[in-house]
Write an enzyme that holds these catalytic residues in place. Sequence first.
Site, short mmCIF file in Angstrom:
data_model
loop_
_atom_site.label_atom_id
_atom_site.label_comp_id
_atom_site.label_asym_id
_atom_site.label_seq_id
_atom_site.Cartn_x
_atom_site.Cartn_y
_atom_site.Cartn_z
N ASP A 1 37.45 51.93 44.33
CA ASP A 1 38.58 51.61 45.20
C ASP A 1 38.56 52.46 46.47
O ASP A 1 38.07 53.59 46.46
CB ASP A 1 39.89 51.85 44.42
N GLY B 1 38.68 49.72 51.89
CA GLY B 1 39.50 49.25 53.02
C GLY B 1 40.07 50.42 53.79
O GLY B 1 39.98 50.47 55.03
N ASN C 1 41.56 39.48 43.40
CA ASN C 1 41.06 39.70 44.77
C ASN C 1 40.97 38.43 45.61
O ASN C 1 40.81 38.50 46.84
CB ASN C 1 39.69 40.40 44.75
C1 FPP Z 1 38.34 47.98 46.40
O1 FPP Z 1 38.62 48.66 47.62
C2 FPP Z 1 37.02 47.43 46.45
C3 FPP Z 1 36.71 46.12 46.27
C4 FPP Z 1 37.72 45.08 46.01
C5 FPP Z 1 35.33 45.66 46.40
C6 FPP Z 1 34.30 46.49 45.70
C7 FPP Z 1 33.04 46.16 46.30
C8 FPP Z 1 32.10 47.04 46.67
C9 FPP Z 1 32.09 48.48 46.42
C10 FPP Z 1 30.97 46.50 47.45
C11 FPP Z 1 29.75 46.19 46.85
C12 FPP Z 1 29.55 45.95 45.42
C13 FPP Z 1 28.37 45.52 44.98
C14 FPP Z 1 28.13 45.31 43.56
C15 FPP Z 1 27.28 45.23 45.92
P1 FPP Z 1 39.81 48.10 48.52
O2 FPP Z 1 39.25 47.10 49.44
O3 FPP Z 1 40.92 47.61 47.65
O4 FPP Z 1 40.23 49.39 49.28
P2 FPP Z 1 41.71 49.77 49.75
O5 FPP Z 1 42.52 49.97 48.51
O6 FPP Z 1 41.50 51.02 50.52
O7 FPP Z 1 42.21 48.64 50.60
#
Ligand code: FPP
Length: 252
Positions: free
Chosen positions: A30, A33, A78
């Site tokens: 996490d 973003g 998501n």
């Molecule tokens: C959560 O951070 C992350 C995700 C929903 C996506 C996870 C994906 C990756 C780490 C990229 C690549 C993965 C692979 C297997 C190639 P968020 O977007 O919710 O962050 P935030 O809470 O700061 O908004």
Amino acid sequence: MPKDPAQTALAEHVEGGGFHGPAHVAIIMDGNGRWATQRGRPRLFGHHAGARRVREVVEACPRLGIRYLTIFAFSTENWKRTQVEVAGLMSLFRRYITREMRELVEQNVRVRFIGDRVRLDPKLIAMMDELEALTEANTLVHLTVAINYGGRDEVARATKRLARDVAAGRLDPESVDEETLPRYLDTHVLPDPDLVIRTSGEARISNFLLWQSAYSEYEFIDTLWPDFTPAELERLCRSYGRRDRRFGGVTR
Ligand code: FPP
């Protein structure tokens, strides 16, 4: 003695090091973003940085004695994100598979995907199938990537399959116990996670491995996923090694 030289090296490392780290680590990655926003960049910039961390963490697993690594890449929730972010993430998964395929094969990593594939693009599904097949004989690290995965959804799908077996006379309902449902889960070939890590300071499990993590140890850390390093993983594994896991019993 394991025949695979890489496996032998791992066994020697773990036995010789006298440290009992987690065999199965699951990670809620996490904070991509926020990491991007802090830099004035679009959220996808953070996801790309996050994908690079995945590579480093997979590479670190053998040294740390981690045999199973399960990562949460895209949840059933998501889809609520903007179309741009969802499409960007799907394209990132395709790029990750294309770019990392050779390396994963060479590093003796077996890749599996969990989650419901129905909503995924057929091209991505074909690439996931191909990577699973190409790495099928690999044994050093078992990497499981959760895409369109939700713990409740997984239990619901498992229950549906179980109910079908009962209806077809293949399963006696009276025989159903705690060992039965896990055989229908997406993770049926994996051990339960020993350690679940969530980055970015949020202390919740967000529908990840609900059944499987009943007795897992948890680490909620402030680091945003794109800043996560193998050194931090090692620190968490060492801390895990000092924990007293009782599984509801008492210390021996
Ligand atoms: C959560 O951070 C992350 C995700 C929903 C996506 C996870 C994906 C990756 C780490 C990229 C690549 C993965 C692979 C297997 C190639 P968020 O977007 O919710 O962050 P935030 O809470 O700061 O908004």
